[in-house]
Scaffold this motif. Structure first.
Motif, mmCIF file in Angstrom:
data_model
loop_
_atom_site.group_PDB
_atom_site.id
_atom_site.type_symbol
_atom_site.label_atom_id
_atom_site.label_comp_id
_atom_site.label_asym_id
_atom_site.label_seq_id
_atom_site.Cartn_x
_atom_site.Cartn_y
_atom_site.Cartn_z
ATOM 1 N N ASN A 27 8.761 -9.024 4.918
ATOM 2 C CA ASN A 27 8.584 -8.459 6.261
ATOM 3 C C ASN A 27 7.513 -7.375 6.190
ATOM 4 O OD1 ASN A 27 8.670 -7.254 8.706
ATOM 5 N ND2 ASN A 27 10.828 -6.684 8.632
ATOM 6 N N THR A 28 6.314 -7.736 6.603
ATOM 7 C CA THR A 28 5.180 -6.811 6.474
ATOM 8 C C THR A 28 5.227 -5.680 7.501
ATOM 9 O OG1 THR A 28 3.908 -8.333 7.839
ATOM 10 C CG2 THR A 28 3.612 -8.502 5.457
ATOM 11 N N THR A 29 6.161 -5.725 8.439
ATOM 12 C CA THR A 29 6.250 -4.621 9.406
ATOM 13 C C THR A 29 7.368 -3.640 9.042
ATOM 14 O OG1 THR A 29 7.812 -5.690 10.905
ATOM 15 C CG2 THR A 29 5.483 -6.201 11.226
ATOM 16 N N ALA A 30 8.047 -3.871 7.905
ATOM 17 C CA ALA A 30 9.139 -2.977 7.508
ATOM 18 C C ALA A 30 8.576 -1.663 6.946
ATOM 19 C CB ALA A 30 9.993 -3.667 6.448
ATOM 20 N N PRO A 31 9.337 -0.564 7.110
ATOM 21 C CA PRO A 31 8.858 0.735 6.607
ATOM 22 C C PRO A 31 8.602 0.737 5.098
ATOM 23 C CG PRO A 31 10.870 0.997 7.910
ATOM 24 C CD PRO A 31 10.647 -0.466 7.758
ATOM 25 N N GLY A 32 9.326 -0.102 4.353
ATOM 26 C CA GLY A 32 9.166 -0.120 2.903
ATOM 27 C C GLY A 32 8.007 -0.970 2.415
ATOM 28 N N TYR A 33 7.302 -1.595 3.351
ATOM 29 C CA TYR A 33 6.164 -2.434 2.947
ATOM 30 C C TYR A 33 4.965 -1.532 2.698
ATOM 31 C CZ TYR A 33 2.613 -6.082 2.992
ATOM 32 O OH TYR A 33 1.573 -6.901 2.645
ATOM 33 N N LEU A 34 4.667 -1.277 1.420
ATOM 34 C CA LEU A 34 3.576 -0.367 1.070
ATOM 35 C C LEU A 34 2.463 -1.084 0.327
ATOM 36 C CD1 LEU A 34 5.738 2.681 -0.122
ATOM 37 C CD2 LEU A 34 4.793 2.269 2.141
ATOM 38 N N ALA A 35 2.500 -2.421 0.366
ATOM 39 C CA ALA A 35 1.465 -3.194 -0.321
ATOM 40 C C ALA A 35 0.407 -3.612 0.691
ATOM 41 C CB ALA A 35 2.089 -4.430 -0.944
ATOM 42 N N ILE A 57 11.448 -1.565 -1.183
ATOM 43 C CA ILE A 57 10.041 -1.151 -1.208
ATOM 44 C C ILE A 57 9.242 -2.312 -1.776
ATOM 45 C CG2 ILE A 57 8.387 0.483 -2.201
ATOM 46 C CD1 ILE A 57 10.324 1.986 -0.514
ATOM 47 N N PHE A 58 8.089 -2.574 -1.172
ATOM 48 C CA PHE A 58 7.200 -3.610 -1.718
ATOM 49 C C PHE A 58 5.847 -2.986 -2.009
ATOM 50 C CE2 PHE A 58 4.515 -7.557 -1.184
ATOM 51 C CZ PHE A 58 4.977 -8.181 -2.329
ATOM 52 N N LEU A 59 5.456 -2.995 -3.296
ATOM 53 C CA LEU A 59 4.171 -2.430 -3.727
ATOM 54 C C LEU A 59 3.259 -3.564 -4.177
ATOM 55 C CD1 LEU A 59 5.389 0.643 -5.834
ATOM 56 C CD2 LEU A 59 4.320 0.686 -3.579
ATOM 57 N N PRO A 60 1.939 -3.360 -4.115
ATOM 58 C CA PRO A 60 1.023 -4.425 -4.527
ATOM 59 C C PRO A 60 1.222 -4.768 -6.004
ATOM 60 C CG PRO A 60 -0.204 -2.399 -4.128
ATOM 61 C CD PRO A 60 1.213 -2.141 -3.721
ATOM 62 N N ALA A 61 1.408 -6.057 -6.278
ATOM 63 C CA ALA A 61 1.633 -6.516 -7.647
ATOM 64 C C ALA A 61 0.456 -7.379 -8.073
ATOM 65 C CB ALA A 61 2.926 -7.312 -7.703
ATOM 66 N N PRO A 62 0.233 -7.525 -9.385
ATOM 67 C CA PRO A 62 -0.817 -8.430 -9.843
ATOM 68 C C PRO A 62 -0.611 -9.807 -9.224
ATOM 69 C CG PRO A 62 0.146 -7.252 -11.694
ATOM 70 C CD PRO A 62 0.975 -6.928 -10.492
ATOM 71 N N ALA A 63 -1.715 -10.509 -8.950
ATOM 72 C CA ALA A 63 -1.677 -11.747 -8.179
ATOM 73 C C ALA A 63 -0.588 -12.714 -8.630
ATOM 74 C CB ALA A 63 -3.037 -12.428 -8.247
ATOM 75 N N SER A 64 -0.459 -12.920 -9.937
ATOM 76 C CA SER A 64 0.467 -13.925 -10.434
ATOM 77 C C SER A 64 1.932 -13.524 -10.206
ATOM 78 C CB SER A 64 0.232 -14.136 -11.921
ATOM 79 O OG SER A 64 0.428 -12.909 -12.591
ATOM 80 N N LYS A 65 2.161 -12.241 -9.975
ATOM 81 C CA LYS A 65 3.544 -11.761 -9.853
ATOM 82 C C LYS A 65 4.000 -11.731 -8.393
ATOM 83 C CE LYS A 65 3.757 -10.076 -14.199
ATOM 84 N NZ LYS A 65 4.708 -10.324 -15.217
ATOM 85 N N THR A 66 3.049 -11.761 -7.464
ATOM 86 C CA THR A 66 3.393 -11.498 -6.072
ATOM 87 C C THR A 66 4.461 -12.440 -5.539
ATOM 88 O OG1 THR A 66 1.156 -10.768 -5.770
ATOM 89 C CG2 THR A 66 2.423 -11.107 -3.783
#
Ligand SMILES: *Cc1c(COP(=O)(O)O)cnc(C)c1O
Length: 375
Positions: free
Chosen positions: A14-22, A358-367
């Motif tokens: 959910n990219t509109t959630a407050p915990g979406y920080l990626a 919380i969702f943080l940007p991860a390396p491509a293969s991990k996303t």
């Protein structure tokens, strides 16, 4: 069917959630969705001004306002696109047509390693070989104007035709802003088109701090802004601003036996002849309605809050001995790592993303594997 939709929508991040920080996400304002419903329900043809002059005037008005906000002079123009990539492609086509005409084979453009890859992609789409996208060295993450000048001159001496300099106002991975005023000056001296990618950073022009940091952007020949990033609007909303309306029009001229004379009606341009698209939805209302309904001040305050939050995060993290914070954020991208090796950092990232909070940007293969619900 609603249940099926709900199930499908719940499956993923959910990219509109407050915990979406990626990455840069937009909330997607309800007022903009409402504007979209109106625009799509009426379904008027706004690609030729004559057929819906008052609706086109609404889009024209809001884009003119953006031109003014960025300090572009009279004679500048705006175009709504589906996003930053399409706006960048349109800018690149305009720059190429304006500076190279039909002599495109030897054209070179100048970026840094932090320039968004949509510039590279646009260059490939318009047929420029990858080695003609010249990567200028950086100094402290920013394009070094002296190095750019030396490259431009050396390329010209080799028979190449430098035509486009790209500055970034808010780089995707670092959040940093290139020295826009110096780059504008360099482009002017060397006769290059100066493009500023403010897809992410452009929204901050509404704030006093953002305006100060983006100073020099008013000298750009073209600017890309993504309202679906820092103006909280729905995905599919990008803007291109061009200093010289005639240059945009000349690069995208067209017409068939069935089209009317492309005359300017009531000072309004035909949007269908200003970019790659002819038929397109009435995109103006999704900008016009939220800006009028909530007022510009509401957007400015929300963006100021984001700058404050980034500043607060930076202060907290620098005060904590566990972390390394490599640079002070220019806008809202805060780069941080645990003191220790990469494995430790990957482990922390995985644990944070596995929390689903919380969702943080991860390396491509991990996303894909680690996308929590972040509801
Ligand atoms: C996201 C982004 C783009 C690409 O824009 P889209 O709207 O995703 O096509 C270009 N430049 C920068 C700096 C970006 O952050």
């Amino acid at each position: 069917m609603l249940d099926a939709f709900q199930t499908a929508a719940d499956h993923g991040v959910n990219t509109t959630a407050p915990g979406y920080l990626a990455y840069f996400s937009a909330g997607g304002l309800f007022s903009s969705a409402l504007a979209e419903l109106l625009a799509q329900t009426y379904n008027r043809f706004t690609c030729v001004a004559d057929l819906a002059p008052a609706l086109v005037a609404m889009e024209h008005g809001v884009l003119h306002w953006f031109c003014e906000r960025f300090g572009l002079p009279p004679g500048s123009i705006g175009l709504t696109t589906t996003g930053g990539s399409m706006a960048t492609l349109t800018a690149l086509i305009s720059a190429r047509h304006d500076r190279l005409g039909d002599q495109i084979a030897a054209g070179t453009l100048y970026v840094t390693e932090h320039t968004h890859f949509c510039v590279d992609k646009a260059a490939r789409i318009v047929g420029l070989p990858v080695q003609q996208v010249r990567v200028v060295p950086t100094e402290g993450l920013l394009m070094d104007p002296d190095a750019a000048r030396a490259m431009i001159r050396a390329d010209r001496a080799r028979g190449l035709r430098p035509f486009l300099l790209v500055g970034t106002a808010g780089a995707t991975s670092t959040g940093t802003i290139d020295p826009l005023a110096d780059l504008a000056e360099l482009a002017r001296e060397e006769g290059l088109w100066f493009h500023v990618d403010a897809a992410y950073g452009g929204g901050f022009q509404l704030t006093a701090r953002g305006r100060a940091r983006l100073s020099g952007i008013e000298n750009a020949d073209s600017i890309v802004v993504d309202p679906h990033k820092s103006l909280f609007l729905q995905y599919g909303t990008g803007i291109l601003l061009v200093r010289d309306a005639a240059a945009l029009g000349a690069a995208h001229r067209g017409g068939g036996h069935y089209t009317q004379d492309g005359a300017v009606v009531h000072g309004l341009h035909d949007y269908g002849y200003l970019g790659p698209e002819l038929t397109r939805e009435f995109r103006g209302l999704r900008l016009w309605l939220p800006l009028h309904l909530h007022g510009v001040g509401a957007f400015r305050d929300a963006l100021d809050e984001k700058l404050n939050l980034a500043e607060a995060a930076y202060q907290r993290l620098t005060a904590d001995q566990l972390f390394e914070v490599p640079w002070k954020p220019d806008l809202t991208v805060v780069a941080v790592r645990l003191r220790g090796d990469d494995q430790l950092n990957h482990h922390l990232l995985e644990r944070i993303n596995a929390s689903g909070r919380i969702f943080l940007p991860a390396p491509a293969s991990k996303t894909a594997s680690s996308c929590g619900s972040t509801r």
